[in-house]
Write an enzyme that holds these catalytic residues in place. Structure first.
Site, PDB file in Angstrom:
ATOM      1  N   ARG A 103       0.840  -1.196   0.000  1.00 25.25           N
ATOM      2  CA  ARG A 103       0.000   0.000   0.000  1.00 25.25           C
ATOM      3  C   ARG A 103       0.878   1.249   0.000  1.00 25.25           C
ATOM      4  O   ARG A 103       1.923   1.298   0.657  1.00 25.25           O
ATOM      5  CB  ARG A 103      -0.887  -0.001   1.240  1.00 25.25           C
ATOM      6  CG  ARG A 103      -1.936   1.101   1.296  1.00 25.25           C
ATOM      7  CD  ARG A 103      -2.989   0.909   0.268  1.00 25.25           C
ATOM      8  NE  ARG A 103      -4.199   1.701   0.574  1.00 25.25           N
ATOM      9  CZ  ARG A 103      -5.088   2.041  -0.332  1.00 25.25           C
ATOM     10  NH1 ARG A 103      -4.920   1.671  -1.594  1.00 25.25           N
ATOM     11  NH2 ARG A 103      -6.163   2.728   0.002  1.00 25.25           N
ATOM     12  N   THR A 389      -9.360  -0.264 -10.239  1.00 26.27           N
ATOM     13  CA  THR A 389      -8.349  -1.156  -9.689  1.00 26.27           C
ATOM     14  C   THR A 389      -8.316  -2.373 -10.598  1.00 26.27           C
ATOM     15  O   THR A 389      -9.062  -2.443 -11.562  1.00 26.27           O
ATOM     16  CB  THR A 389      -8.737  -1.498  -8.223  1.00 26.27           C
ATOM     17  OG1 THR A 389      -8.726  -0.297  -7.454  1.00 26.27           O
ATOM     18  CG2 THR A 389      -7.826  -2.498  -7.566  1.00 26.27           C
ATOM     19  N   GLU A 409      -5.875   3.821  -7.591  1.00 28.58           N
ATOM     20  CA  GLU A 409      -7.048   4.438  -6.971  1.00 28.58           C
ATOM     21  C   GLU A 409      -8.089   4.801  -8.011  1.00 28.58           C
ATOM     22  O   GLU A 409      -8.648   3.912  -8.632  1.00 28.58           O
ATOM     23  CB  GLU A 409      -6.668   5.632  -6.094  1.00 28.58           C
ATOM     24  CG  GLU A 409      -7.802   6.414  -5.473  1.00 28.58           C
ATOM     25  CD  GLU A 409      -8.842   5.592  -4.707  1.00 28.58           C
ATOM     26  OE1 GLU A 409      -9.800   6.185  -4.203  1.00 28.58           O
ATOM     27  OE2 GLU A 409      -8.739   4.373  -4.613  1.00 28.58           O
ATOM     28  N   ASP A 429      -7.845   8.226  -0.134  1.00 27.29           N
ATOM     29  CA  ASP A 429      -8.483   7.131   0.603  1.00 27.29           C
ATOM     30  C   ASP A 429      -8.463   7.355   2.114  1.00 27.29           C
ATOM     31  O   ASP A 429      -9.101   6.614   2.859  1.00 27.29           O
ATOM     32  CB  ASP A 429      -7.807   5.794   0.283  1.00 27.29           C
ATOM     33  CG  ASP A 429      -8.414   5.121  -0.942  1.00 27.29           C
ATOM     34  OD1 ASP A 429      -9.355   5.689  -1.517  1.00 27.29           O
ATOM     35  OD2 ASP A 429      -7.948   4.039  -1.319  1.00 27.29           O
TER      36      ASP A 429
END
Length: 569
Positions: A103, A389, A409, A429
């Site tokens: 991430r 995604t 994203e 996010d």
């Protein structure tokens, strides 16, 4: 008991300007079977790259890397080296399951007020397409780490398919053309516009051979020197310059890039009937949410309900409300906030949550639960997770299994193009407002070096001690519903993986009950409203990929809403 006919997608989209993800139309896809190995991705050229690696004796990790690099070219709106990923890997030889957290992270100087102006959150449109939205990319470092731990073929070999395609070009697909045409923000970014549009400012037509020599050069450098060629040196300087030089500049530094590290995390696992379902733990809320939904549904006879019937949709949506309520309060980067993941999937807790569901009446909006007496400390956040995604699943000839969800994203990420690749907008996010209406801090607030919450849910399902199913999907916050639907389809309704993926999408994100437009689910609007559901019929495009492993070999499915392809040998 007689099984009702399986509902399927019932149309082909001729004009897709209503579809936010620009899917390629609803065309039924056949179940694909193979004996030895299999790969499924959202684009045929990407699947072919992975298939060729498997055919040459590479393993699941090798194939996934080759597949991902080609996706960066052919499906750039969804994933790439300017973004991140969550990866779940089962190594049969070691009988070991590992998850890799790739991430993106917030720049070290980021503060909770990043998206606040004069005490109010910035409009999302001003936050998303900006340098402020760009997180430190995690994909290449993660693939490099996972390859060192799991890979078989040389790292450099895995870049060759993508380098060849980047240099020789590939035909623009219908989906890519539609996505470019619909992105006004992409056309407003000079570097992106010069690549994705012709000299008259029109999107390249379907079939136009699109070359990317700049990205080919980056791939060659990374193939030869490893991920350091991306995270340090000229490429890193260009990334920082693009982020900081934007009209709404960000604050990423060379140190942020050089210091990025992926993380190996302990898989999060739970039981559903006789199956052990494992996947990515927080900062993803996806697998946690799927486990909560299934744990709640275990209190009800889902196998007795016809697939996608009113009763099935009712219970499934109510379970989704409960899971999303907990997600919004509890899930954030576990390195910054203690996430009570095990308590949230405890069977006793989930049985208590299931008792809130009425058989013939929707609860409307579910309250969060309180398994560890922390509810009063936390605030509800306003984070938006936009669906763009991709997902890859691979099973190799040795029995290794990979499930990886990968993203930049929203569609085309931040729209900032650097050396042929797009940068993510993952910082959006996080919650834009660090406190809720009662002044409580939100768990998923922006903080320096923190990873934003995600709903990506790469999953491997075990039957006994053997892997049985690998699955995952794009789709923003709806990923939980897409993946849970597919698991219920296979495990409860005994559908094959393609049938389960092709089921119309439905569920709730603790707001309306959502039904996929143009499908047989539209017949359920009135029955559900009679039970108190606030129903919204909408475009609900997933992008599921899945592989089942059983006594007959391998069977794979790809979402008919995209251009995905399953290949096996």
């Amino acid at each position: 008991m007689a099984i009702a006919p399986v509902p399927t997608l019932t149309r082909r989209v001729a004009d897709e300007d209503t579809n936010p993800e620009g899917g390629s139309g609803f065309t039924q896809k056949p179940l694909v079977r193979a004996k030895n190995f299999m790969v499924a991705s959202a684009n045929p050229l990407a699947s072919e790259a992975g298939y060729e690696i498997l055919r040459r004796g590479g393993n699941a990790m090798d194939a996934a890397i080759a597949t991902q690099l080609v996706l960066n070219l052919t499906e750039p709106q969804s994933s790439g080296i300017g973004g991140g990923a969550f990866l779940v890997y089962y190594n049969k030889g070691r009988d070991a399951l590992t998850t890799y957290d790739g991430r993106e992270t917030a720049p070290a100087s980021a503060t909770p007020e990043r998206f606040m102006r004069n005490g109010r959150p910035l409009p999302f449109s001003e936050s998303v397409n900006s340098g402020l939205s760009v997180g430190v990319p995690g994909l290449l470092r993660t693939l490099e780490l996972a390859h060192k731990k799991q890979g078989k073929l040389p790292w450099a070999d895995l870049f060759q398919p993508a380098i060849k395609i980047a240099e020789e070009g590939f035909p623009v697909s219908p989906r890519l053309h539609i996505m470019i045409a619909k992105s006004k923000a992409l056309a407003e970014q000079d570097a992106a516009a010069s690549y994705y549009f012709d000299q008259q400012g029109k999107p390249w037509p379907v079939g136009h051979v699109l070359k990317n020599p700049e990205l080919a050069k980056v791939f060659r450098m990374v193939a030869e020197r490893g991920a350091d060629a991306f995270y340090t040196g000229d490429v890193a300087r260009d990334i920082v310059a693009a982020v900081r030089g934007h009209e709404r500049p960000g604050d990423m530094t060379l140190a942020d890039l050089a210091n990025y590290r992926p993380k190996e995390r302990e898989p999060l696992c739970g039981m559903y009937h006789a199956y052990r379902i494992c996947g990515m733990p927080p900062p993803s809320s996806g697998v946690l949410g799927v486990l909560q939904m299934l744990g709640v549904l275990e209190s009800f006879p889902m196998a007795d309900f016809a697939p996608a019937s009113a009763k099935a949709v009712h219970y499934f949506s109510e379970a989704g409300r409960l899971a999303f309520a907990d997600r919004d309060f509890y899930v954030a980067d576990p390195d910054f906030m203690k996430v009570p993941a095990k308590a949230l999937i405890d069977p006793v807790y989930l049985k208590a949550r299931a008792s809130l569901i009425e058989p013939n009446e929707s609860m409307g909006v579910a309250p969060p639960g309180d398994p560890v007496s922390r509810l009063a400390e936390l605030g509800q956040d306003d984070a938006l997770e936009i669906p763009s995604t991709s997902h890859i699943v691979v099973v190799d000839a040795q029995g290794d299994v990979l499930s990886m969800t990968t993203t930049i994203e929203s569609v085309f990420g931040s729209k900032i193009l650097v050396r042929g690749f797009l940068l993510n907008n993952q910082i959006t996010d996080f919650s834009r407002n660090p406190v809720d209406g009662e002044g409580r801090l939100v768990a998923n607030r922006v903080e320096g070096n923190k990873r934003p919450r995600s709903t990506m849910a790469p999953i491997i399902v075990f039957k006994g001690d053997k892997p049985y199913l690998a699955v995952g999907s794009p789709g923003g916050s709806a990923i939980m519903n897409y993946v849970a639907k597919t698991l219920v389809g296979v495990l409860d309704w005994k559908l094959d993986i393609q049938q389960a993926i092709s089921l119309p999408n439905f569920g709730s994100r603790n707001k309306q009950t959502e039904l996929e437009r143009g499908t047989s689910l539209e017949q359920l609007v009135q029955p559900l409203r009679a039970m108190g559901h606030d129903v919204n019929v909408l475009e609900f495009p997933s992008g599921l990929q899945g592989i089942v492993i059983d006594e007959n070999g391998l069977s794979g499915g790809a979402d008919p809403r995209r251009e995905g392809k399953v290949l096996g040998g």
